[in-house]
Enzyme design. Structure first.
Site, PDB file in Angstrom:
ATOM      1  N   ASN A 142      -0.697   3.931   1.368  1.00 29.02           N
ATOM      2  CA  ASN A 142      -1.529   4.677   2.309  1.00 29.02           C
ATOM      3  C   ASN A 142      -0.847   4.681   3.702  1.00 29.02           C
ATOM      4  O   ASN A 142      -0.862   3.687   4.421  1.00 29.02           O
ATOM      5  CB  ASN A 142      -2.901   3.990   2.364  1.00 29.02           C
ATOM      6  CG  ASN A 142      -3.865   4.696   3.277  1.00 29.02           C
ATOM      7  OD1 ASN A 142      -3.463   5.304   4.260  1.00 29.02           O
ATOM      8  ND2 ASN A 142      -5.142   4.590   2.954  1.00 29.02           N
ATOM      9  N   ASP A 186      -7.668  -5.250   0.479  1.00 31.21           N
ATOM     10  CA  ASP A 186      -8.617  -4.600  -0.418  1.00 31.21           C
ATOM     11  C   ASP A 186      -9.942  -4.524   0.328  1.00 31.21           C
ATOM     12  O   ASP A 186     -10.302  -5.458   1.040  1.00 31.21           O
ATOM     13  CB  ASP A 186      -8.772  -5.386  -1.724  1.00 31.21           C
ATOM     14  CG  ASP A 186      -9.383  -4.506  -2.808  1.00 31.21           C
ATOM     15  OD1 ASP A 186      -8.939  -3.348  -2.966  1.00 31.21           O
ATOM     16  OD2 ASP A 186     -10.309  -4.959  -3.494  1.00 31.21           O
ATOM     17  N   HIS A 246     -13.866  -3.162   9.709  1.00 32.58           N
ATOM     18  CA  HIS A 246     -13.530  -4.317   8.888  1.00 32.58           C
ATOM     19  C   HIS A 246     -12.014  -4.506   8.801  1.00 32.58           C
ATOM     20  O   HIS A 246     -11.513  -5.610   8.904  1.00 32.58           O
ATOM     21  CB  HIS A 246     -14.145  -4.130   7.499  1.00 32.58           C
ATOM     22  CG  HIS A 246     -13.902  -2.772   6.896  1.00 32.58           C
ATOM     23  ND1 HIS A 246     -14.088  -1.596   7.593  1.00 32.58           N
ATOM     24  CD2 HIS A 246     -13.463  -2.390   5.672  1.00 32.58           C
ATOM     25  CE1 HIS A 246     -13.792  -0.560   6.825  1.00 32.58           C
ATOM     26  NE2 HIS A 246     -13.400  -1.017   5.656  1.00 32.58           N
ATOM     27  N   ARG A 247     -11.269  -3.382   8.667  1.00 34.67           N
ATOM     28  CA  ARG A 247      -9.808  -3.495   8.576  1.00 34.67           C
ATOM     29  C   ARG A 247      -9.226  -3.983   9.899  1.00 34.67           C
ATOM     30  O   ARG A 247      -8.361  -4.853   9.930  1.00 34.67           O
ATOM     31  CB  ARG A 247      -9.195  -2.129   8.245  1.00 34.67           C
ATOM     32  CG  ARG A 247      -8.473  -2.085   6.910  1.00 34.67           C
ATOM     33  CD  ARG A 247      -7.831  -0.742   6.647  1.00 34.67           C
ATOM     34  NE  ARG A 247      -8.678   0.364   7.019  1.00 34.67           N
ATOM     35  CZ  ARG A 247      -9.700   0.797   6.273  1.00 34.67           C
ATOM     36  NH1 ARG A 247      -9.973   0.231   5.117  1.00 34.67           N
ATOM     37  NH2 ARG A 247     -10.454   1.799   6.673  1.00 34.67           N
ATOM     38  N   LYS A 253      -2.814   3.497   6.777  1.00 35.86           N
ATOM     39  CA  LYS A 253      -2.899   2.036   6.965  1.00 35.86           C
ATOM     40  C   LYS A 253      -1.590   1.499   7.528  1.00 35.86           C
ATOM     41  O   LYS A 253      -1.580   0.621   8.388  1.00 35.86           O
ATOM     42  CB  LYS A 253      -3.161   1.347   5.617  1.00 35.86           C
ATOM     43  CG  LYS A 253      -4.578   1.487   5.126  1.00 35.86           C
ATOM     44  CD  LYS A 253      -4.762   0.657   3.854  1.00 35.86           C
ATOM     45  CE  LYS A 253      -6.109   0.902   3.231  1.00 35.86           C
ATOM     46  NZ  LYS A 253      -6.233   0.280   1.905  1.00 35.86           N
ATOM     47  N   ASP A 274     -18.046   6.690   5.164  1.00 36.14           N
ATOM     48  CA  ASP A 274     -18.269   6.801   6.613  1.00 36.14           C
ATOM     49  C   ASP A 274     -19.465   7.680   6.990  1.00 36.14           C
ATOM     50  O   ASP A 274     -20.189   7.340   7.930  1.00 36.14           O
ATOM     51  CB  ASP A 274     -17.008   7.326   7.319  1.00 36.14           C
ATOM     52  CG  ASP A 274     -15.952   6.242   7.487  1.00 36.14           C
ATOM     53  OD1 ASP A 274     -16.272   5.056   7.273  1.00 36.14           O
ATOM     54  OD2 ASP A 274     -14.804   6.589   7.826  1.00 36.14           O
ATOM     55  N   PHE A 292     -13.522   8.803   6.304  1.00 33.19           N
ATOM     56  CA  PHE A 292     -13.359   9.043   4.867  1.00 33.19           C
ATOM     57  C   PHE A 292     -14.381   8.171   4.136  1.00 33.19           C
ATOM     58  O   PHE A 292     -15.128   7.396   4.744  1.00 33.19           O
ATOM     59  CB  PHE A 292     -11.922   8.719   4.415  1.00 33.19           C
ATOM     60  CG  PHE A 292     -11.627   7.240   4.352  1.00 33.19           C
ATOM     61  CD1 PHE A 292     -11.406   6.520   5.506  1.00 33.19           C
ATOM     62  CD2 PHE A 292     -11.602   6.554   3.131  1.00 33.19           C
ATOM     63  CE1 PHE A 292     -11.154   5.159   5.464  1.00 33.19           C
ATOM     64  CE2 PHE A 292     -11.346   5.193   3.077  1.00 33.19           C
ATOM     65  CZ  PHE A 292     -11.116   4.490   4.245  1.00 33.19           C
ATOM     66  N   THR A 352       0.852  -1.194   0.000  1.00 32.29           N
ATOM     67  CA  THR A 352       0.000   0.000   0.000  1.00 32.29           C
ATOM     68  C   THR A 352       0.884   1.237   0.000  1.00 32.29           C
ATOM     69  O   THR A 352       2.049   1.178   0.409  1.00 32.29           O
ATOM     70  CB  THR A 352      -0.912   0.037   1.245  1.00 32.29           C
ATOM     71  OG1 THR A 352      -1.760   1.176   1.175  1.00 32.29           O
ATOM     72  CG2 THR A 352      -0.118   0.126   2.543  1.00 32.29           C
TER      73      THR A 352
HETATM   74  P1  IMP Z   1      -9.270   0.645  -0.386  1.00 35.72           P
HETATM   75  O1  IMP Z   1      -9.293  -0.746   0.098  1.00 35.72           O
HETATM   76  O2  IMP Z   1      -8.511   1.552   0.542  1.00 35.72           O
HETATM   77  O3  IMP Z   1      -8.846   0.766  -1.814  1.00 35.72           O
HETATM   78  O4  IMP Z   1     -10.776   1.181  -0.308  1.00 35.72           O
HETATM   79  C1  IMP Z   1     -11.623   1.182  -1.432  1.00 35.72           C
HETATM   80  C2  IMP Z   1     -12.802   2.096  -1.199  1.00 35.72           C
HETATM   81  O5  IMP Z   1     -13.715   1.489  -0.288  1.00 35.72           O
HETATM   82  C3  IMP Z   1     -12.465   3.449  -0.590  1.00 35.72           C
HETATM   83  O6  IMP Z   1     -12.097   4.389  -1.566  1.00 35.72           O
HETATM   84  C4  IMP Z   1     -13.795   3.811   0.065  1.00 35.72           C
HETATM   85  O7  IMP Z   1     -14.698   4.296  -0.905  1.00 35.72           O
HETATM   86  C5  IMP Z   1     -14.311   2.464   0.539  1.00 35.72           C
HETATM   87  N1  IMP Z   1     -13.868   2.197   1.918  1.00 35.72           N
HETATM   88  C6  IMP Z   1     -12.973   1.256   2.322  1.00 35.72           C
HETATM   89  N2  IMP Z   1     -12.807   1.291   3.659  1.00 35.72           N
HETATM   90  C7  IMP Z   1     -13.619   2.288   4.100  1.00 35.72           C
HETATM   91  C8  IMP Z   1     -13.871   2.827   5.401  1.00 35.72           C
HETATM   92  O8  IMP Z   1     -13.307   2.416   6.434  1.00 35.72           O
HETATM   93  N3  IMP Z   1     -14.763   3.842   5.451  1.00 35.72           N
HETATM   94  C9  IMP Z   1     -15.389   4.348   4.360  1.00 35.72           C
HETATM   95  N4  IMP Z   1     -15.177   3.903   3.137  1.00 35.72           N
HETATM   96  C10 IMP Z   1     -14.287   2.869   2.994  1.00 35.72           C
END
Ligand code: IMP
Length: 210
Positions: free
Chosen positions: A19, A78, A187-188, A22, A162, A159, A17
């Site tokens: 990010n 993901d 979830h994460r 994260k 949310d 973000f 990642t």
């Molecule tokens: P990624 O796994 O970071 O690529 O997340 C993909 C997309 O899922 C993000 O751009 C958000 O639109 C949505 N998403 C993932 N996790 C969250 C969260 O914890 N809160 C809100 N949206 C989420």
């Protein structure tokens, strides 16, 4: 967990990642037994296109793509939102649902349009993580948080989706709950707890995991 007293150097673990948020979260959870870096620390790593049709496929593409380039553990994730009344959409297309990659305002606006007149507002966030080593998948883990969608955005925190998502057992959206609450329920966090548990059992027995 306390190890057997033998001091061993930390195991390298690369996150697939860029990010930084994260990365910090995962580094904090893993503790001192792992030396965590991410794709920002490895400018030579390839950009991996997320062409899969499931979270697992995308997480695999990222973990294996990076793992073929580096030794040690590689961890990818993901995630996205699944809405029951929309047959699981936006799912793997969560970040571009409104037509522009990463534009959260458009994504939320489209979601609200799609939900007009629908009685069932149940939804969940899902996160799948893949661990790989030497180009081979070692294990995968999934965490989910169930909830329901509001009819208009609420709150300034977080973000993505949310402001529209209220987790089960609460009356406020993820964007208005304190960050510590979201970070505990999310979830994460749930997927990561499983990763940490696995790594502690299999990768670092005998080490102090902090
Ligand atoms: P990624 O796994 O970071 O690529 O997340 C993909 C997309 O899922 C993000 O751009 C958000 O639109 C949505 N998403 C993932 N996790 C969250 C969260 O914890 N809160 C809100 N949206 C989420």
């Amino acid at each position: 967990m306390q190890g057997g007293g033998l001091m061993q150097p930390p195991e390298p673990l690369v996150l697939a990642t860029r990010n930084a948020h994260k990365t910090r979260e995962i580094r904090d959870m893993l503790g001192a037994a792992f030396e965590v870096s991410d794709a920002n620390d490895h400018p030579d790593f390839p950009e991996i296109e997320e062409t899969g049709s499931t979270f697992l496929e995308n997480a695999r593409l990222k973990a294996l793509g990076i793992s073929r380039r580096t030794g040690g553990w590689v961890l990818s994730d993901d995630s996205g939102l699944e809405v029951d009344a929309l047959g699981g959409a936006p799912g793997v297309w969560s970040s571009s649902y409104g037509g522009v990659e990463g534009d959260h305002a458009r994504n939320n606006a489209r979601l609200l349009r799609e939900m007009v007149g629908r009685a069932d507002r149940s939804a969940r966030f899902r996160c799948t993580m893949v661990l790989a080593r030497d180009g081979v998948e070692t294990a995968n883990f999934t965490g989910t948080v169930e909830g329901r969608l509001l009819e208009e955005p609420e709150g300034d925190g977080g973000f993505g989706y949310d402001p529209l998502f209220v987790p089960d057992g609460y009356d406020s959206s993820f964007a208005s709950l304190p960050a510590e609450v979201k970070n505990r329920l999310s979830h994460r966090a749930r997927a990561l707890e499983r990763v940490v548990d696995y790594l502690r059992r299999t990768a670092v027995s005998g080490k102090d995991c902090g």
